[in-house]
Enzyme design. Structure first.
Site, mmCIF file in Angstrom:
data_model
loop_
_atom_site.group_PDB
_atom_site.id
_atom_site.type_symbol
_atom_site.label_atom_id
_atom_site.label_comp_id
_atom_site.label_asym_id
_atom_site.label_seq_id
_atom_site.Cartn_x
_atom_site.Cartn_y
_atom_site.Cartn_z
ATOM 1 C CE LYS A 1 -4.181 -1.896 2.132
ATOM 2 N NZ LYS A 1 -5.108 -1.831 3.263
ATOM 3 C CG ASP B 1 -8.208 0.362 3.253
ATOM 4 O OD1 ASP B 1 -9.109 -0.413 2.870
ATOM 5 O OD2 ASP B 1 -6.994 0.097 3.146
HETATM 6 P P1 NAD Z 1 -0.118 -4.183 10.143
HETATM 7 O O1 NAD Z 1 0.704 -5.409 10.396
HETATM 8 O O2 NAD Z 1 0.334 -3.171 9.151
HETATM 9 O O3 NAD Z 1 -0.306 -3.380 11.540
HETATM 10 C C1 NAD Z 1 -0.708 -3.970 12.747
HETATM 11 C C2 NAD Z 1 -0.143 -3.126 13.883
HETATM 12 O O4 NAD Z 1 -0.657 -3.633 15.109
HETATM 13 C C3 NAD Z 1 1.378 -3.179 13.972
HETATM 14 O O5 NAD Z 1 1.893 -1.857 14.060
HETATM 15 C C4 NAD Z 1 1.645 -3.972 15.253
HETATM 16 O O6 NAD Z 1 2.819 -3.570 15.930
HETATM 17 C C5 NAD Z 1 0.403 -3.675 16.067
HETATM 18 N N1 NAD Z 1 0.077 -4.686 17.060
HETATM 19 C C6 NAD Z 1 -0.029 -6.023 16.894
HETATM 20 N N2 NAD Z 1 -0.403 -6.599 18.054
HETATM 21 C C7 NAD Z 1 -0.535 -5.615 18.961
HETATM 22 C C8 NAD Z 1 -0.915 -5.585 20.323
HETATM 23 N N3 NAD Z 1 -1.237 -6.707 20.999
HETATM 24 N N4 NAD Z 1 -0.957 -4.387 20.943
HETATM 25 C C9 NAD Z 1 -0.625 -3.242 20.290
HETATM 26 N N5 NAD Z 1 -0.272 -3.212 18.995
HETATM 27 C C10 NAD Z 1 -0.232 -4.379 18.342
HETATM 28 O O7 NAD Z 1 -1.564 -4.710 9.798
HETATM 29 P P2 NAD Z 1 -2.736 -3.870 9.116
HETATM 30 O O8 NAD Z 1 -2.623 -3.941 7.651
HETATM 31 O O9 NAD Z 1 -2.778 -2.532 9.764
HETATM 32 O O10 NAD Z 1 -4.014 -4.724 9.512
HETATM 33 C C11 NAD Z 1 -4.418 -4.907 10.871
HETATM 34 C C12 NAD Z 1 -5.692 -5.747 10.894
HETATM 35 O O11 NAD Z 1 -6.739 -4.976 10.350
HETATM 36 C C13 NAD Z 1 -5.584 -6.991 9.991
HETATM 37 O O12 NAD Z 1 -5.374 -8.087 10.800
HETATM 38 C C14 NAD Z 1 -6.917 -7.084 9.257
HETATM 39 O O13 NAD Z 1 -7.686 -8.121 9.804
HETATM 40 C C15 NAD Z 1 -7.618 -5.798 9.609
HETATM 41 N N6 NAD Z 1 -8.028 -5.030 8.404
HETATM 42 C C16 NAD Z 1 -9.351 -4.894 8.172
HETATM 43 C C17 NAD Z 1 -9.800 -4.158 7.102
HETATM 44 C C18 NAD Z 1 -11.263 -4.000 6.856
HETATM 45 O O14 NAD Z 1 -11.636 -3.586 5.748
HETATM 46 N N7 NAD Z 1 -12.138 -4.278 7.815
HETATM 47 C C19 NAD Z 1 -8.879 -3.541 6.237
HETATM 48 C C20 NAD Z 1 -7.504 -3.695 6.502
HETATM 49 C C21 NAD Z 1 -7.095 -4.443 7.596
#
Ligand code: NAD
Length: 299
Positions: free
Chosen positions: A89, A125
């Site tokens: 992205k 998004d």
């Molecule tokens: P990503 O890996 O870019 O970011 C996740 C972040 O969460 C990271 O910075 C990580 O350090 C942090 N993290 C993980 N566990 C943690 C915890 N226990 N406490 C604090 N911080 C924590 O992932 P992303 O692309 O941002 O996606 C995150 C989630 O969002 C995905 O798992 C996906 O299911 C969901 N998502 C949903 C949609 C939607 O349309 N509903 C769209 C995109 C992503």
């Protein structure tokens, strides 16, 4: 040999007399995405011959194409555009001619439209989360929000929350540098004391992957939830995460991740086709999926 996609749209037009509309999703580990079904069903309902391909290096054999090669291949094959997801992205921005204002603000693109030989990037998004919250939590107090997770999706969510009028945005992440950098970008505050942050917050949003079927648990101690909180989760496999279940049990207003997933596709469909999609129809397609384990990243 450079990566290429089969069946040029112009060839299909010559063979069938009908121009198919080709779009797709470029990302890794996207085989369970519900987005293709939403676009194809909506296309069919609107009389389009719309094909939505998954372009997933993880599912390819042989040498892995680069993002630039996949984008070139989609454009060369006559695609109207592509969605882009993990891990591309941010990287895709350097390959575009132009990006929309919201995509520039968020610093990430999840939709690319090809037109007149040019590539324009958008971030649906951002709009998808904002629209989901506007519709799903009408009247909720948005003065102060605690955002869990400052990754790719967390960035779009943070900017959307600010656009919705959140005055105090507290951001936490397992990676403190990610929280600090996003907080600086949106005028929020990076926090580590979640008890104090929850006390100050009207609402809590989970944008970490915690709660996915493959990552059970929550990013905040659910004992900190109070009935006055609203709680939103962007994880959608499962729709009711452990966080949302605890929040519901405690009497909080809750919002699951389906709205963001549906509305990002709604906006992308209109960007790809120039048509107005039927939101309820796209949501119905999304909901028709049985609950399966999430092995993918967003998209
Ligand atoms: P990503 O890996 O870019 O970011 C996740 C972040 O969460 C990271 O910075 C990580 O350090 C942090 N993290 C993980 N566990 C943690 C915890 N226990 N406490 C604090 N911080 C924590 O992932 P992303 O692309 O941002 O996606 C995150 C989630 O969002 C995905 O798992 C996906 O299911 C969901 N998502 C949903 C949609 C939607 O349309 N509903 C769209 C995109 C992503």
């Amino acid at each position: 040999m450079a990566f290429s996609l089969a069946q040029d749209s112009r060839q299909a037009l010559a063979e069938t007399g009908r121009a198919p509309l080709r779009v797709g999703l470029i990302g890794k580990g996207i085989q369970l995405s519900r987005t293709p079904a939403m676009h194809e069903a909506e296309g069919r309902a609107q009389g389009l011959d719309l094909h939505y391909d998954l372009i997933d290096p993880d599912a390819m054999t042989g040498p892995q194409p680069t993002l630039a090669q996949m984008l070139d291949a989609a454009q060369d094959a006559g695609f109207a555009g592509v969605n882009v997801t993990f891990p591309y992205k941010k990287a895709v921005i350097a390959l575009l001619d132009d990006i929309s204002a919201p995509a520039r603000v968020v610093g990430a693109v999840n939709t690319v439209v090809f037109a007149d030989g040019k590539r324009r990037g958008h971030n649906t998004d951002y709009w998808g989360f904002a629209e989901s919250l506007r519709r799903g939590l009408v009247g909720a107090n948005m003065d102060s929000v605690l955002l869990l997770g400052a990754g790719g999706a967390g960035g779009a969510v943070a900017h959307a929350l600010v656009s919705l009028g959140v005055k105090q945005l507290m951001i936490t992440d397992r990676d403190p540098a990610a929280a600090a950098s996003l907080a600086a970008e949106v005028g929020g505050t990076a926090v580590t004391d979640l008890a104090a942050a929850a006390k100050a917050a009207d609402g809590i949003v989970n944008a970490t992957p915690m709660g996915m079927a493959k990552l059970p648990g929550t990013a905040i101690d659910t004992a900190l939830l109070e009935p006055r909180h609203w709680v939103a989760d962007i994880v959608y496999f499962p729709l009711e995460t452990e966080l949302l279940r605890a929040a519901r049990t405690r009497g909080c207003r809750i919002l699951n991740g389906s709205g963001m997933a549906v509305f990002q596709a709604v906006r992308a469909f209109s960007l790809f086709t120039g048509l107005t999609p039927d939101t309820n129809r796209m949501r119905a397609t999304f909901e028709a999926f049985s609950q399966v384990h999430d092995t993918q990243k967003g998209g």
